[in-house]
Design a protein around this motif. Structure first.
Motif, PDB file in Angstrom:
ATOM      1  N   VAL A  29      12.875 -72.837  65.680  1.00  0.00           N
ATOM      2  CA  VAL A  29      14.112 -73.018  66.447  1.00  0.00           C
ATOM      3  C   VAL A  29      15.025 -71.809  66.276  1.00  0.00           C
ATOM      4  O   VAL A  29      15.613 -71.305  67.245  1.00  0.00           O
ATOM      5  N   GLU A  30      15.142 -71.336  65.030  1.00  0.00           N
ATOM      6  CA  GLU A  30      16.002 -70.186  64.770  1.00  0.00           C
ATOM      7  C   GLU A  30      15.540 -68.963  65.554  1.00  0.00           C
ATOM      8  O   GLU A  30      16.358 -68.239  66.147  1.00  0.00           O
ATOM      9  N   LYS A  31      14.244 -68.731  65.574  1.00  0.00           N
ATOM     10  CA  LYS A  31      13.707 -67.596  66.341  1.00  0.00           C
ATOM     11  C   LYS A  31      13.927 -67.793  67.833  1.00  0.00           C
ATOM     12  O   LYS A  31      14.264 -66.854  68.565  1.00  0.00           O
TER      13      LYS A  31
ATOM     14  N   THR B 251      24.610 -75.459  59.515  1.00  0.00           N
ATOM     15  CA  THR B 251      25.779 -74.762  58.976  1.00  0.00           C
ATOM     16  C   THR B 251      25.372 -73.654  58.017  1.00  0.00           C
ATOM     17  O   THR B 251      26.074 -72.639  57.903  1.00  0.00           O
ATOM     18  N   SER B 252      24.227 -73.811  57.353  1.00  0.00           N
ATOM     19  CA  SER B 252      23.756 -72.742  56.468  1.00  0.00           C
ATOM     20  C   SER B 252      23.313 -71.522  57.263  1.00  0.00           C
ATOM     21  O   SER B 252      23.153 -70.433  56.700  1.00  0.00           O
ATOM     22  N   ARG B 253      23.120 -71.694  58.569  1.00  0.00           N
ATOM     23  CA  ARG B 253      22.729 -70.590  59.450  1.00  0.00           C
ATOM     24  C   ARG B 253      23.911 -70.076  60.268  1.00  0.00           C
ATOM     25  O   ARG B 253      23.732 -69.362  61.253  1.00  0.00           O
ATOM     26  N   GLY B 254      25.110 -70.469  59.887  1.00  0.00           N
ATOM     27  CA  GLY B 254      26.302 -69.970  60.567  1.00  0.00           C
ATOM     28  C   GLY B 254      26.623 -70.677  61.864  1.00  0.00           C
ATOM     29  O   GLY B 254      27.368 -70.160  62.702  1.00  0.00           O
ATOM     30  N   ILE B 255      26.073 -71.872  62.046  1.00  0.00           N
ATOM     31  CA  ILE B 255      26.257 -72.634  63.288  1.00  0.00           C
ATOM     32  C   ILE B 255      27.148 -73.848  63.025  1.00  0.00           C
ATOM     33  O   ILE B 255      26.929 -74.596  62.068  1.00  0.00           O
TER      34      ILE B 255
ATOM     35  N   THR C 130      21.708 -66.460  69.581  1.00  0.00           N
ATOM     36  CA  THR C 130      22.008 -65.794  68.305  1.00  0.00           C
ATOM     37  C   THR C 130      21.269 -64.469  68.275  1.00  0.00           C
ATOM     38  O   THR C 130      20.409 -64.202  69.103  1.00  0.00           O
ATOM     39  N   THR C 131      21.604 -63.672  67.293  1.00  0.00           N
ATOM     40  CA  THR C 131      20.742 -62.523  67.001  1.00  0.00           C
ATOM     41  C   THR C 131      19.530 -63.089  66.295  1.00  0.00           C
ATOM     42  O   THR C 131      19.603 -64.122  65.623  1.00  0.00           O
TER      43      THR C 131
END
Length: 316
Positions: free
Chosen positions: A303-305, A111-115, A313-314
């Protein structure tokens, strides 16, 4: 009544109250999400294939046991909403759920990453099919290795059904699972064409295929230690439509072996499924986001990358 008797009665009342409080505090508690989040039943009525458990649901020291009523809890993104949603499947060997380490703490990160995070509380204890001993419970109505993959299917459909309400892009809904939850990630990624339960409502019109899948120290996938032969129940269902997958495991994992990830990686690669594998020398098992000393602790950033490279995601 004289003063001494009043003091005696008052003391007895206080003692009884203290004993009652101790008894109440010792009673098992059902897991509840933090304030502002509501658990939603997965099924509108009684869950299919109800099985008995040893006792009432209990939440102790971050572990949930004896779950009979599966639920999901939605955690909205903090700040920017990317439109991405992830169903989080904690591990626990199908005997308990590591609801904090591999559940709420993962949701805090996502959620801190907008998910948007959807935490799945599935039924435990359970006895998933062990294809090595052919000991599938005989009362199961479907050929699925475990009841929980039906829950994962149902949860993915519900997330897409509520996509507009929860501000989710229905084409960016994935799964992340840990240990036994990683096995469920593989199941729901490969068996989404199978109808694992009877339709119950309008949500059944939605797809149960994850758009992406993340399995962290998964188990029950390899044929044996030091073998990359894949569990045939998983291998036989892999197709080019199996979603892009991210795998992570440590070589010194003494619970679920690195071969679990390696075998699934090879199965996906053979089918032409986009797959990324990260294997580290050290880090053991069941570390979640808490490992800070070793290189494996950087896995969330990987994972984010990766989500950016597959177009979910971008690039973060």
């Amino acid at each position: 009544m004289d003063f001494s008797r009043i003091l005696l009665v008052a003391g007895l009342i206080l003692l009884a109250s203290a004993c009652q409080g101790t008894a109440l505090s010792a009673e098992p508690t059902v897991w509840q999400p933090s304030p502002g989040h509501t658990q939603i039943p997965i099924w509108p009525g009684v869950a299919p294939d109800v099985q008995s458990v040893p006792g009432p649901e209990t939440h102790t020291q971050g572990a949930v046991t004896n779950v009979t009523r599966p639920t999901m809890t939605v955690y909205a993104p903090r700040g920017k909403n990317t439109g991405v949603a992830v169903v989080v499947i904690p591990g626990g060997g199908f005997q308990m759920l590591a609801i904090d380490l591999e559940g709420t703490e993962i949701c805090d990160w996502l959620t801190s990453r907008g998910i948007t995070c959807v935490l799945l509380k599935y039924r435990v204890p359970s006895a998933p099919y062990d294809w090595r001993c052919d000991c599938r419970p005989h009362n199961l109505a479907t050929p699925t290795p475990s009841l929980e993959d039906a829950l994962a299917q149902r949860t993915l459909r519900l997330v897409r059904f509520h996509a507009a309400q929860w501000r989710i892009d229905p084409h960016k809904v994935g799964v992340i699972g840990f240990s036994a939850g990683g096995f469920l990630v593989a199941e729901v990624s490969t068996r989404f064409r199978d109808r694992l339960y009877a339709p119950v409502d309008a949500a059944e019109q939605e797809s149960s295929r994850p758009d992406f899948a993340i399995a962290v120290y998964p188990g029950h996938l390899a044929l044996a230690k030091n073998s990359i032969a894949l569990n045939p129940d998983i291998e036989s269902h892999i197709t080019p439509q199996t979603p892009p997958t991210f795998l992570l495991q440590n070589e010194d994992d003494q619970v679920d072996k690195v071969e679990d990830s390696l075998s699934y990686y090879m199965g996906l690669k053979k089918a032409g499924v986009p797959v990324e594998l990260h294997a580290y020398a050290q880090g053991g098992h069941a570390f979640g986001l808490r490992e800070k000393r070793l290189p494996v602790s950087g896995w969330p950033r990987l994972v984010e990358k990766w989500l950016g490279t597959i177009g979910i995601t971008t690039l973060m």
